[in-house]
Write a protein that holds these residues in place. Structure first.
Motif, short mmCIF file in Angstrom:
data_model
loop_
_atom_site.label_atom_id
_atom_site.label_comp_id
_atom_site.label_asym_id
_atom_site.label_seq_id
_atom_site.Cartn_x
_atom_site.Cartn_y
_atom_site.Cartn_z
N GLU A 131 0.99 -1.03 -0.21
CA GLU A 131 0.08 -0.03 -0.06
C GLU A 131 0.86 1.06 0.01
O GLU A 131 0.45 2.41 -0.40
CB GLU A 131 -0.92 0.21 1.34
N HIS A 132 2.06 1.03 0.32
CA HIS A 132 2.95 2.45 0.66
C HIS A 132 3.22 2.88 -0.88
O HIS A 132 3.59 4.16 -1.12
CB HIS A 132 4.43 1.97 1.32
N GLN A 133 3.21 2.10 -1.95
CA GLN A 133 3.49 2.68 -3.27
C GLN A 133 2.25 3.14 -3.85
O GLN A 133 2.17 3.93 -4.81
CB GLN A 133 3.59 1.31 -4.16
N ILE A 187 0.79 5.10 5.94
CA ILE A 187 1.72 5.82 6.73
C ILE A 187 2.10 5.05 7.68
O ILE A 187 1.00 4.68 8.59
CB ILE A 187 1.17 7.20 6.97
N ASP A 188 3.25 4.86 8.02
CA ASP A 188 3.64 4.48 9.22
C ASP A 188 4.10 5.43 10.30
O ASP A 188 4.96 6.27 10.18
CB ASP A 188 5.09 3.35 8.93
N ILE A 189 3.21 5.25 10.95
CA ILE A 189 3.37 6.37 12.16
C ILE A 189 4.21 6.06 13.48
O ILE A 189 3.92 5.13 14.00
CB ILE A 189 1.86 6.89 12.82
N TYR A 209 -0.50 -8.12 12.98
CA TYR A 209 -0.90 -6.64 13.79
C TYR A 209 0.27 -5.63 13.56
O TYR A 209 1.28 -5.85 13.81
CB TYR A 209 -1.20 -7.12 14.99
N GLU A 210 -0.19 -4.38 12.83
CA GLU A 210 0.86 -3.43 12.68
C GLU A 210 0.12 -2.21 13.14
O GLU A 210 -0.53 -1.44 12.50
CB GLU A 210 1.26 -3.12 11.09
N ARG A 211 0.40 -1.92 14.54
CA ARG A 211 -0.09 -0.66 15.14
C ARG A 211 0.03 0.55 14.53
O ARG A 211 -0.57 1.60 14.90
CB ARG A 211 -0.02 -0.78 16.54
N TRP A 212 1.14 0.66 13.68
CA TRP A 212 1.67 1.85 13.24
C TRP A 212 1.28 2.15 11.84
O TRP A 212 1.38 3.24 11.48
CB TRP A 212 3.25 2.04 13.35
N HIS A 213 0.59 1.12 11.24
CA HIS A 213 0.40 1.48 9.77
C HIS A 213 -1.01 1.84 9.38
O HIS A 213 -1.95 1.14 9.88
CB HIS A 213 0.48 0.07 9.07
N TYR A 214 -1.14 3.09 9.19
CA TYR A 214 -2.42 3.65 8.96
C TYR A 214 -2.56 3.74 7.43
O TYR A 214 -1.80 4.29 6.69
CB TYR A 214 -2.65 5.23 9.76
#
Ligand SMILES: [Zn+2]
Length: 221
Positions: A141-143, A148-150, A190-195
């Motif tokens: 999805e970053h592409q 955003i990784d916060i 689970y990636e708690r930083w990836h929005y």
């Protein structure tokens, strides 16, 4: 059973078999259409998963953040608003990783595989393990410039920051993309930083009903 009844029975069986095979074929067609099913969606609902690559026609409209990271400029105002409100709540944060090119994604995966191999795993094992947390090139999805990784900044408590985001990000159109206990649906831990930006309408439904983006699109689109 007389001859007539037997004949009716035979016709009935043939019709039943035909009906069942038609239903099965329809289901199969539906499955085959799954790949193209979401092509009509607006840019902010673009679905990228382990099995769905970034659409060839998708072109992110990038802008640069103060820290040098890039995101799609169409989500910039809401991202800024979310960050302002988090800071107003005493939480300092940063957009640590945003847009990535296909090449950058490939490099990240390669590095991760090598790290795991150093722990004594075979390349095959390391590749499988790495793919639980790192997407394949063209499957990140970053592409899109919409993810955003916060991360926390300074003395901010990371648990408090992620709790605030989990409860509030939807107001600005962002969702926690890889929630706990949804690995089966998303293919990611689970990636708690990836929005991920999906717009406020979808984000609200996803928040209220505790869905993944996959589930939301399946139900509502
Ligand atoms: Zn991410």
């Amino acid at each position: 059973m007389n001859k007539h009844t037997k004949r009716i029975l035979r016709v009935a069986i043939v019709m039943l078999v035909l009906l069942i095979s038609t239903v099965m074929m329809l289901q199969l067609t539906d499955k085959n259409n799954a790949e193209t099913k979401y092509d009509h969606l607006p840019w902010y609902l673009t679905l990228v998963t382990k099995t769905r690559s970034v659409p060839k026609t998708y072109i992110p409209q990038l802008c640069k953040l103060a820290n040098g990271e890039q995101i799609d400029r169409r989500i910039y105002p809401e991202l800024q608003e979310m960050f302002d409100d988090a800071r107003a709540n005493g939480l300092d944060l940063q957009a640590a990783h945003c847009y990535r090119t296909k090449q950058q994604q490939a490099d990240i995966l390669k590095t991760r595989i090598h790290e795991i191999m150093k722990q004594g795993y075979t390349e095959e094992q390391a590749t499988a393990e790495a793919q639980l947390t790192v997407a394949l090139p063209d499957h990140s999805e970053h592409q899109l410039g919409l993810a955003i990784d916060i991360q926390k900044k300074g003395k901010t408590n990371a648990d408090q920051l992620y709790a605030w985001l989990e409860n509030n990000a939807y107001r600005y159109g962002f969702i926690l993309r890889y929630p706990k206990n949804k690995t089966e649906e998303t293919g990611f831990q689970y990636e708690r930083w990836h929005y991920r930006y999906v717009g406020t309408d979808a984000a609200q439904v996803i928040q209220e009903e505790q869905l993944t983006l996959e589930e939301y699109l399946q139900i509502y689109e």
